[in-house]
Design a protein around this motif. Structure first.
Motif, mmCIF file in Angstrom:
data_model
loop_
_atom_site.group_PDB
_atom_site.id
_atom_site.type_symbol
_atom_site.label_atom_id
_atom_site.label_comp_id
_atom_site.label_asym_id
_atom_site.label_seq_id
_atom_site.Cartn_x
_atom_site.Cartn_y
_atom_site.Cartn_z
ATOM 1 N N ALA A 84 0.836 -1.204 0.000
ATOM 2 C CA ALA A 84 0.000 0.000 0.000
ATOM 3 C C ALA A 84 0.873 1.257 0.000
ATOM 4 C CB ALA A 84 -0.938 -0.012 1.202
ATOM 5 N N VAL A 85 1.903 1.249 0.850
ATOM 6 C CA VAL A 85 2.805 2.404 0.900
ATOM 7 C C VAL A 85 3.604 2.496 -0.394
ATOM 8 C CG1 VAL A 85 4.739 3.475 2.134
ATOM 9 C CG2 VAL A 85 2.938 2.290 3.424
ATOM 10 N N TYR A 86 4.068 1.355 -0.879
ATOM 11 C CA TYR A 86 4.828 1.316 -2.130
ATOM 12 C C TYR A 86 4.026 1.941 -3.279
ATOM 13 C CZ TYR A 86 7.786 -0.556 -5.865
ATOM 14 O OH TYR A 86 8.616 -0.683 -6.955
ATOM 15 N N ASN A 87 2.789 1.515 -3.414
ATOM 16 C CA ASN A 87 1.976 2.022 -4.522
ATOM 17 C C ASN A 87 1.653 3.503 -4.365
ATOM 18 O OD1 ASN A 87 1.910 -0.331 -6.049
ATOM 19 N ND2 ASN A 87 0.175 -1.171 -4.907
ATOM 20 N N ALA A 88 1.577 3.966 -3.108
ATOM 21 C CA ALA A 88 1.384 5.402 -2.882
ATOM 22 C C ALA A 88 2.593 6.184 -3.391
ATOM 23 C CB ALA A 88 1.152 5.667 -1.397
ATOM 24 N N VAL A 89 3.792 5.702 -3.084
ATOM 25 C CA VAL A 89 5.010 6.364 -3.560
ATOM 26 C C VAL A 89 5.065 6.333 -5.081
ATOM 27 C CG1 VAL A 89 7.541 6.301 -3.559
ATOM 28 C CG2 VAL A 89 6.286 5.845 -1.444
ATOM 29 N N LYS A 98 5.313 9.441 -7.709
ATOM 30 C CA LYS A 98 6.361 9.534 -8.735
ATOM 31 C C LYS A 98 5.749 9.744 -10.116
ATOM 32 C CE LYS A 98 8.453 5.977 -10.595
ATOM 33 N NZ LYS A 98 8.399 6.294 -12.062
ATOM 34 N N ASN A 99 4.730 8.995 -10.431
ATOM 35 C CA ASN A 99 4.122 9.092 -11.759
ATOM 36 C C ASN A 99 3.471 10.444 -11.986
ATOM 37 O OD1 ASN A 99 4.966 6.495 -12.313
ATOM 38 N ND2 ASN A 99 2.998 5.543 -11.813
ATOM 39 N N GLU A 100 2.800 10.965 -10.976
ATOM 40 C CA GLU A 100 2.156 12.276 -11.112
ATOM 41 C C GLU A 100 3.185 13.397 -11.142
ATOM 42 O OE1 GLU A 100 -1.113 12.927 -11.747
ATOM 43 O OE2 GLU A 100 -1.100 10.752 -12.032
ATOM 44 N N GLY A 144 9.566 9.650 -1.680
ATOM 45 C CA GLY A 144 9.703 8.553 -0.725
ATOM 46 C C GLY A 144 8.779 8.743 0.461
ATOM 47 N N ILE A 145 8.494 7.662 1.146
ATOM 48 C CA ILE A 145 7.757 7.694 2.415
ATOM 49 C C ILE A 145 8.562 6.876 3.409
ATOM 50 C CG2 ILE A 145 5.659 7.002 3.641
ATOM 51 C CD1 ILE A 145 4.085 7.495 1.069
ATOM 52 N N TYR A 146 8.882 7.486 4.545
ATOM 53 C CA TYR A 146 9.759 6.871 5.548
ATOM 54 C C TYR A 146 9.007 6.754 6.873
ATOM 55 C CZ TYR A 146 12.771 8.489 1.846
ATOM 56 O OH TYR A 146 13.307 8.724 0.606
ATOM 57 N N ILE A 147 8.918 5.534 7.375
ATOM 58 C CA ILE A 147 8.085 5.278 8.554
ATOM 59 C C ILE A 147 8.919 4.536 9.598
ATOM 60 C CG2 ILE A 147 5.801 4.510 9.308
ATOM 61 C CD1 ILE A 147 5.046 4.094 6.372
ATOM 62 N N PRO A 148 9.712 5.246 10.393
ATOM 63 C CA PRO A 148 10.537 4.575 11.407
ATOM 64 C C PRO A 148 9.728 3.696 12.354
ATOM 65 C CG PRO A 148 11.214 6.861 11.141
ATOM 66 C CD PRO A 148 9.963 6.701 10.345
ATOM 67 N N ILE A 157 10.392 3.646 1.900
ATOM 68 C CA ILE A 157 10.287 3.329 0.479
ATOM 69 C C ILE A 157 10.598 4.590 -0.325
ATOM 70 C CG2 ILE A 157 8.710 2.673 -1.395
ATOM 71 C CD1 ILE A 157 7.196 0.972 0.703
ATOM 72 N N ARG A 158 11.523 4.454 -1.266
ATOM 73 C CA ARG A 158 11.808 5.526 -2.221
ATOM 74 C C ARG A 158 11.900 4.892 -3.603
ATOM 75 N NH1 ARG A 158 15.801 7.672 0.170
ATOM 76 N NH2 ARG A 158 17.654 6.929 -0.932
ATOM 77 N N LEU A 159 11.379 5.605 -4.596
ATOM 78 C CA LEU A 159 11.459 5.162 -5.992
ATOM 79 C C LEU A 159 11.987 6.329 -6.819
ATOM 80 C CD1 LEU A 159 7.998 3.357 -6.233
ATOM 81 C CD2 LEU A 159 10.242 2.284 -5.895
ATOM 82 N N GLU A 160 12.884 6.022 -7.750
ATOM 83 C CA GLU A 160 13.537 7.113 -8.484
ATOM 84 C C GLU A 160 13.842 6.702 -9.909
ATOM 85 O OE1 GLU A 160 17.531 9.916 -7.975
ATOM 86 O OE2 GLU A 160 17.390 8.001 -6.922
#
Length: 430
Positions: free
Chosen positions: A291-296, A300-302, A386-390, A396-399
């Motif tokens: 879920a978090v991955y697809n949000a990132v 990125k796509n937008e 990216g979204i980082y949740i300690p 998760i970061r995508l580039e």
């Protein structure tokens, strides 16, 4: 060099563009980098100053480029100075550029040995009114070491105090930020090498491998494809390490159920690529991770669609922040009250996405580009939300790397590198 020789036509074009921006009756000088010592007789591997490489293609220490478009004689308008080579140097250090080879690489016909530099510069200064000095004015630059370029500037100012001074960097910031087609091809090649490394990893990563083993797999694939290696220090961050933005220790074990954030990319011919992917160590994302991955990925796509001519970098990041805010609301990481009460200087989304989304790239990973000026076609940018949740022990970061087009969406140089969660799972479980 490991890379195939670049056609000198690129460097001829680059010099013409630079000289067209110079003031009348002016000289510009560019120096190679030093070879930096470690201790005893050890040194770091040589890395060429990107400006002299951009203008000449010379990838060798102790080199100097002089440009004087209004020189009284044609042979004085472009001059290259090289360390004199001989049989002894060839035996101990390897082949260096000869004058003929330097012409083939650069397209510059007038080549002298470095020992003649001061004498010839003195003659040029008697004709010239202005000297262009080359200082590092990149917005991220913090330089504590005195460079070869800096030593030259200091010496020149003492030797020729009556001349006017101009700066090369503002010209280079604009020229280097807009890529020639040959440069885009070189960046694409670096991205293609990066793709090979990433695909290799998808069949290698599993529980209990170490981050440094992953690094070794990438280094192997990059070098065997004519890259010098990593374009920047690799980030191979498993589990909670991904929440350290510049984690480079790469010394931990990848555990079952963890995500592995990979900010890793190859260089080719001094041109960088810059990729980030996040993969499941066990080969499958949990529902929450996906879920978090697809949000990132949606961010990125937008965000990518906004990289069009005329866009201002600062406003672009504001708009990306709005998209990220919406995604974080959907994930339950922030709520409407957080948004309503946010500090405009540090919006609510910054708790989970604290860095920028894009930067120029090319000869430098964080390449030249004046951020207050509108984007132009053939600029190359990263897109890296990216979204980082300690608290949940993952980030998760995508580039990707994209080229701004005259019209429409940017062209993705990493279009062939797997990024969809389902595709990554399929490849990891083949």
């Amino acid at each position: 060099m490991k890379y195939h020789q670049i056609n000198s036509a690129l460097f001829i074009k680059n010099r013409r563009k630079f000289m067209a921006e110079m003031k009348p009756n002016s000289v510009a000088v560019f120096n190679s980098n030093d070879i930096y010592p470690i201790s005893a007789d050890s040194t770091l591997p040589f890395a060429q100053h990107r400006d002299i490489f951009y203008l000449s293609g010379v990838d060798q220490e102790e080199s100097v480029l002089l440009l004087f478009p209004d020189a009284p004689y044609e042979h004085q308008r472009e001059i290259l100075f090289l360390r004199e080579t001989n049989d002894h140097i060839a035996v101990w250090e390897g082949e260096k550029l000869t004058k003929e080879r330097a012409f083939q690489v650069s397209g510059i016909r007038t080549v002298y040995w470095l020992q003649d530099f001061h004498k010839i510069l003195n003659e040029m200064m008697t004709y010239a009114d202005t000297m262009y000095i080359n200082t590092n004015e990149h917005y991220r630059a913090t330089v504590e070491t005195e460079t070869r370029e800096a030593r030259f500037v200091k010496w020149w100012k003492e030797r020729y105090p009556a001349h006017n001074v101009a700066k090369s960097n503002p010209i280079l910031q604009r020229l280097r930020s807009v890529k020639e087609s040959e440069e885009i091809d070189l960046i694409q090649h670096a991205c293609d090498i990066t793709e090979k490394g990433f695909r290799r990893l998808l069949g290698f990563v599993k529980p209990n491998v170490t981050e440094y083993e992953v690094e070794a797999e990438l280094a192997h694939e990059f070098i065997r494809n004519r890259s010098k290696g990593f374009a920047y220090t690799p980030i191979i961050a498993s589990g909670n390490n991904a929440n350290v933005l510049h984690y480079i220790e790469n010394n931990q074990q990848c555990k079952e159920g963890d995500l592995l954030l990979l900010d890793v990319a190859a260089e080719y011919a001094n041109y960088s690529s810059d990729m980030t992917r996040t993969i499941p160590v066990s080969g499958r994302f949990t529902d929450r991770q996906k879920a978090v991955y697809n949000a990132v990925l949606r961010v990125k796509n937008e965000a990518t669609k906004m990289l069009t001519p005329g866009t201002l970098w600062k406003q672009y990041h504001v708009e990306v922040g709005k998209i990220m805010t919406s995604e974080l609301l959907g994930l339950g990481l922030i709520d409407k009250a957080d948004v309503q009460n946010e500090n405009p200087e540090w919006p609510a989304y910054k708790k989970y996405f604290m860095h920028g989304t894009s930067h120029h790239m090319g000869l430098d990973t964080h390449d030249y580009g004046l951020l207050h000026e509108p984007m132009k076609p053939n600029m190359v940018f990263t897109v890296e939300p990216g979204i980082y949740i300690p608290a949940e022990k993952f980030g998760i970061r995508l580039e990707d790397n994209v080229v701004v087009q005259e019209k429409g969406e940017p062209f993705n140089l990493m279009r062939n590198i797997p990024v969809e969660a389902d595709e990554i799972e399929t490849l990891m479980n083949e």
